[in-house]
Design an enzyme around this catalytic site. Structure first.
Site, PDB file in Angstrom:
ATOM      1  N   LEU A  12     -15.464   7.708  12.328  1.00  0.00           N
ATOM      2  CA  LEU A  12     -14.514   9.213  11.670  1.00  0.00           C
ATOM      3  C   LEU A  12     -13.423   9.139  12.569  1.00  0.00           C
ATOM      4  O   LEU A  12     -12.941  10.296  13.138  1.00  0.00           O
ATOM      5  CB  LEU A  12     -15.479  10.328  12.236  1.00  0.00           C
ATOM      6  N   ARG A  35     -20.373   5.894  16.528  1.00  0.00           N
ATOM      7  CA  ARG A  35     -20.593   5.530  17.556  1.00  0.00           C
ATOM      8  C   ARG A  35     -20.550   6.548  18.689  1.00  0.00           C
ATOM      9  O   ARG A  35     -19.494   7.170  18.670  1.00  0.00           O
ATOM     10  CB  ARG A  35     -19.926   4.161  17.969  1.00  0.00           C
ATOM     11  N   ASN A 109      -8.966  -3.038   7.002  1.00  0.00           N
ATOM     12  CA  ASN A 109      -8.102  -4.220   6.709  1.00  0.00           C
ATOM     13  C   ASN A 109      -8.579  -5.375   7.171  1.00  0.00           C
ATOM     14  O   ASN A 109      -8.006  -6.177   7.779  1.00  0.00           O
ATOM     15  CB  ASN A 109      -6.777  -3.909   7.286  1.00  0.00           C
ATOM     16  N   SER A 135      -5.595   1.453   0.208  1.00  0.00           N
ATOM     17  CA  SER A 135      -4.381   1.852   0.889  1.00  0.00           C
ATOM     18  C   SER A 135      -3.885   3.493   0.438  1.00  0.00           C
ATOM     19  O   SER A 135      -4.474   4.101  -0.547  1.00  0.00           O
ATOM     20  CB  SER A 135      -3.233   0.836   0.058  1.00  0.00           C
ATOM     21  N   GLY A 136      -3.003   3.897   1.100  1.00  0.00           N
ATOM     22  CA  GLY A 136      -2.598   5.242   0.895  1.00  0.00           C
ATOM     23  C   GLY A 136      -2.553   6.153   2.273  1.00  0.00           C
ATOM     24  O   GLY A 136      -2.184   7.162   2.154  1.00  0.00           O
ATOM     25  N   LYS A 190      -5.503  -6.812  -1.024  1.00  0.00           N
ATOM     26  CA  LYS A 190      -4.993  -5.642  -0.282  1.00  0.00           C
ATOM     27  C   LYS A 190      -3.919  -6.335   1.031  1.00  0.00           C
ATOM     28  O   LYS A 190      -3.153  -5.824   1.182  1.00  0.00           O
ATOM     29  CB  LYS A 190      -6.030  -5.076   0.479  1.00  0.00           C
ATOM     30  N   HIS A 193      -0.862  -6.763  -0.906  1.00  0.00           N
ATOM     31  CA  HIS A 193      -0.350  -5.508  -1.128  1.00  0.00           C
ATOM     32  C   HIS A 193       0.523  -5.074   0.214  1.00  0.00           C
ATOM     33  O   HIS A 193       1.567  -4.575   0.142  1.00  0.00           O
ATOM     34  CB  HIS A 193      -1.463  -4.334  -1.087  1.00  0.00           C
ATOM     35  N   ASN A 194      -0.150  -5.561   1.248  1.00  0.00           N
ATOM     36  CA  ASN A 194       0.439  -5.034   2.649  1.00  0.00           C
ATOM     37  C   ASN A 194       1.829  -5.875   2.828  1.00  0.00           C
ATOM     38  O   ASN A 194       2.747  -5.485   3.433  1.00  0.00           O
ATOM     39  CB  ASN A 194      -0.495  -5.156   3.780  1.00  0.00           C
ATOM     40  N   GLU A 197       4.443  -4.660   0.835  1.00  0.00           N
ATOM     41  CA  GLU A 197       4.708  -3.406   1.537  1.00  0.00           C
ATOM     42  C   GLU A 197       5.991  -3.674   2.794  1.00  0.00           C
ATOM     43  O   GLU A 197       6.890  -2.997   2.793  1.00  0.00           O
ATOM     44  CB  GLU A 197       3.494  -2.647   2.366  1.00  0.00           C
ATOM     45  N   TYR A 198       5.501  -4.653   3.642  1.00  0.00           N
ATOM     46  CA  TYR A 198       6.383  -5.179   4.602  1.00  0.00           C
ATOM     47  C   TYR A 198       8.050  -5.797   3.940  1.00  0.00           C
ATOM     48  O   TYR A 198       8.949  -5.457   4.619  1.00  0.00           O
ATOM     49  CB  TYR A 198       5.809  -6.501   5.190  1.00  0.00           C
TER      50      TYR A 198
END
Ligand code: 6PG
Length: 489
Positions: A12, A35, A109, A135-136, A190, A193-194, A197-198
């Site tokens: 969470l 946990r 990730n 992602s988002g 993913k 994708h990252n 993004e970089y």
């Protein structure tokens, strides 16, 4: 007895909490578990159940056996925890309580090789495992993310209704979530994708810096430029937030951007993209330059020392503002095309190498909404990969080749001018060099082959002989005829 939940979510922290709320808002009953940290005053489950989860269809549990028991079978349990050992630890804690066919979904990730291993491990025990790139950021997790699931194929029908319901919807209404492929392919996608993004972020940072340093634009003017670009072919989430960042003022009424230390952090997915591209023997230069530039930026002390020693010999040319703005836009757009072409080339190669059978058009489509690199131009990429005559390289697709041709003049002039000013534009120039190498039928690699053969008998192919025949020359008169192996990594 309380109705069993449709899905369970572990972890969470901000992403997990928002995803749980997103699921619940789409009508799913969700069990949440976190946990309990020893010595903590309140635990995350209580905080959530008394806070944002209050009065909603959640079951909050702090006992893992009860948590598993509260979910209907075949269970779907999504982990939103830090990548690495926490995922393995949780799997070990969950497995004794699971029933055959239950599904673990890792939304972090994670490294794709870890996911490969976990899919095989879960399946060997009669369970199923899905590695889903999500992602988002915070906002996407709450209102609609881009989700890239891969792993145990038989799990897709079970998880699809939930994952597609919490995904962003593209302009044509399609959910930005579709099955990617087997093993760790979802997390590989993913990761790329990252990496992209970089690259996008570095290109935007270079554009900002050139316009600020060379043209002397104010933050408000810069914000207007990015807003205007966002209305054109550069339209994308990252351009939009850049315009917002530039005009943002803090409580003192100052532009916050000017108070932020120029040292970039990184959590590792950009670095992984480059490492894996190297392993696959694929050029991913633009993303590599973006990763290395973050590393160099983070050592501010050495940069300050170097600046004192070398200073900067600036030419301070005279520029026409409208022309330079146009050239920066061209450089940004053309470099972005190169970056996506490189990224998709790596995906294609990985697909062949690992037998993933990736659908590149579908991947482009699921990045159109929800994720950090979302943009309209991903539609053109999808169309290019769906064309009857699939291009061998994204830049060969008619739409992209004409865009590159149109941008080339401004792009090369901009890079030349800015380098004369003594300003770094590593991503712009890496992309331009790649483009020139890619479009050169002849390169000086003959010299490299000659040197390799001269000092190590590594052999070379000849222009007057068929490909695949290797030769060695006794360059010095005292070397022998023994050749080294001709294997390539
Ligand atoms: C996303 C992002 C996210 C990433 C952050 C930080 O798709 O929502 O890619 O997954 O973790 O952007 O990444 P860095 O710390 O490496 O910049």
């Amino acid at each position: 007895m309380q109705k069993k939940s449709d899905i369970g979510l572990i972890g969470l922290a901000v992403m997990g909490e928002n995803l749980a709320l997103n699921m619940e808002s789409r009508g799913w009953n969700v069990s949440v578990y976190n946990r309990v940290h020893p010595g903590a005053q309140t635990n995350a489950v209580t905080r959530f159940m008394e806070g944002r989860g209050k009065g909603k269809n959640f079951q909050g549990l702090t006992d893992i056996a009860q948590f598993v028991e509260s979910i209907q079978t075949p269970r779907k349990i999504m982990l939103m925890v830090r990548a690495g050992s926490p995922v393995d630890e949780l799997m070990d804690q969950l497995i004794p309580h699971l029933a055959p066919g239950d599904i673990i979904i890792d939304g972090g990730n994670s490294n794709f090789e870890d996911t490969d291993r976990r899919v095989a491990y879960a399946e060997s025990k009669g369970f199923r495992f899905v590695g889903a790139g999500v992602s988002g950021g915070e906002e996407g997790a709450l209102n609609g993310a881009s989700i890239m699931p891969g792993g145990s194929l038989s799990a897709w029908d079970e998880v699809k209704p939930i994952l597609q319901s919490i995904a962003a919807k593209a302009d044509d209404g399609a959910p930005c979530c579709d099955w990617v492929g087997p093993g760790g392919s979802g997390h590989f996608v993913k990761m790329i994708h990252n990496g992209i993004e970089y690259g996008d972020m570095q290109l935007i940072a270079e554009s900002y810096w050139v316009l600020k340093q060379v043209l002397g634009l104010s933050n408000d003017e810069l914000s207007d430029v990015f807003t205007q670009w966002n209305g054109g072919r550069l339209n994308s989430y990252l351009i939009e937030i850049t315009a917002n960042i530039l005009k943002f003022k803090d409580k003192e009424g100052d532009y916050l951007i000017d108070k932020i230390l120029d040292t970039a952090g990184q959590k590792g997915t950009g670095k992984w993209s480059v490492i894996n591209a190297m392993e696959l023997g694929m050029p991913l230069g633009l993303i590599a330059s973006a990763v290395f530039e973050r590393s160099l930026s983070s050592n501010k002390e050495i940069r300050l020392e170097a600046e004192k020693i070398f200073g900067h010999d600036k030419e301070q040319g005279l520029y026409n503002k409208a022309d330079m703005l146009k050239d920066v836009e061209s450089a940004l757009y053309a470099s972005k095309l190169v970056s996506y072409a490189q990224g998709f080339d790596v995906l294609q190669k990985a697909s062949e190498e690992f037998n993933w059978d990736l659908n590149l058009a579908s991947i482009a489509r699921l990045w159109r909404g929800g994720c950090i690199i979302r943009s309209g131009f991903l539609n053109y990429i999808a169309e290019a990969f769906e064309a009857k005559d699939k291009p061998r390289h994204l830049l060969f697709a008619p739409y992209f080749s004409s865009e590159i041709k149109e941008s080339l003049f401004g792009w090369r002039h901009l890079v030349a001018h800015v380098l004369k000013e003594g300003m770094p534009v590593p991503a712009f120039s890496s992309a331009l060099n790649y483009f020139f190498s890619l479009t050169s039928g002849s390169l000086p690699a003959n010299m490299i082959q000659a040197q390799r053969d001269y000092f190590g008998a590594h052999t070379f192919e000849r222009i007057d002989k068929p490909r695949g025949e290797f030769f060695h020359e006794n360059w010095t008169g005292y070397g022998g005829d023994t050749k080294s192996g001709t294997y390539n990594v």
